[in-house]
Design a protein around this motif. Structure first.
Motif: not given
Length: 161
Positions: A62-69
């Protein structure tokens, strides 16, 4: 859940207590002796550890996704800022061109007015010179010629203004 856990423990072990636990859970019963409860406790510790690992993995994802977003959103904001700056530059250029257009239109009107004045002045000069020639023939050559010079001098001084 306890029965399910005891079945899982029984399926995983090969001891006599595991076989007894398996038999008990097939009958819908729980084995509550110390070794069964210890095995059940270890089983739930492993289940909880597995859940904890899974949670940590999902948190990382979720942190990776949030970072990408956020990266994409940041790029979108940067791109939007660049496009807004480009838009403002285009609008500034349009304003400058409109101002230039208005100035040139004004200058064109001034030139047109000067041209009309010059044409009127030429017509007036033509009229005055043709009328002075007519007057000059009727009243004598010398007088008409003098009148013609005064008319030209007077008109030309007006054109310089």
């Amino acid at each position: 859940m306890l029965r399910h856990g005891q079945q899982a423990v029984a399926a995983g072990g090969g001891s006599s207590s595991s076989r007894a636990a398996s038999r008990a859970s097939s009958q819908g019963l729980l084995m509550l002796d110390a070794s069964s409860l210890t095995a059940l406790g270890r089983h739930f510790d492993r289940v909880m550890q597995h859940i904890q690992q899974r949670l940590e993995h999902l948190m990382e994802q979720s942190q990776i996704v949030t970072h990408h977003v956020y990266d994409r959103a940041g790029n979108l904001v940067d791109n939007a800022d660049a496009e807004i700056a480009r838009y403002h530059d285009i609008m500034r250029q349009i304003d400058e061109l409109e101002l230039d257009f208005d100035r040139i239109a004004h200058i064109r009107d001034i030139v047109r007015d000067f041209r009309h004045r010059a044409e009127e002045l030429e017509r007036e000069l033509d009229r005055s010179s043709s009328s002075s020639r007519r007057h000059g023939h009727g009243h004598g050559h010398g007088h008409g010629h003098g009148h013609s010079h005064r008319s030209h001098g007077h008109s030309s001084s007006r054109s310089h203004r």
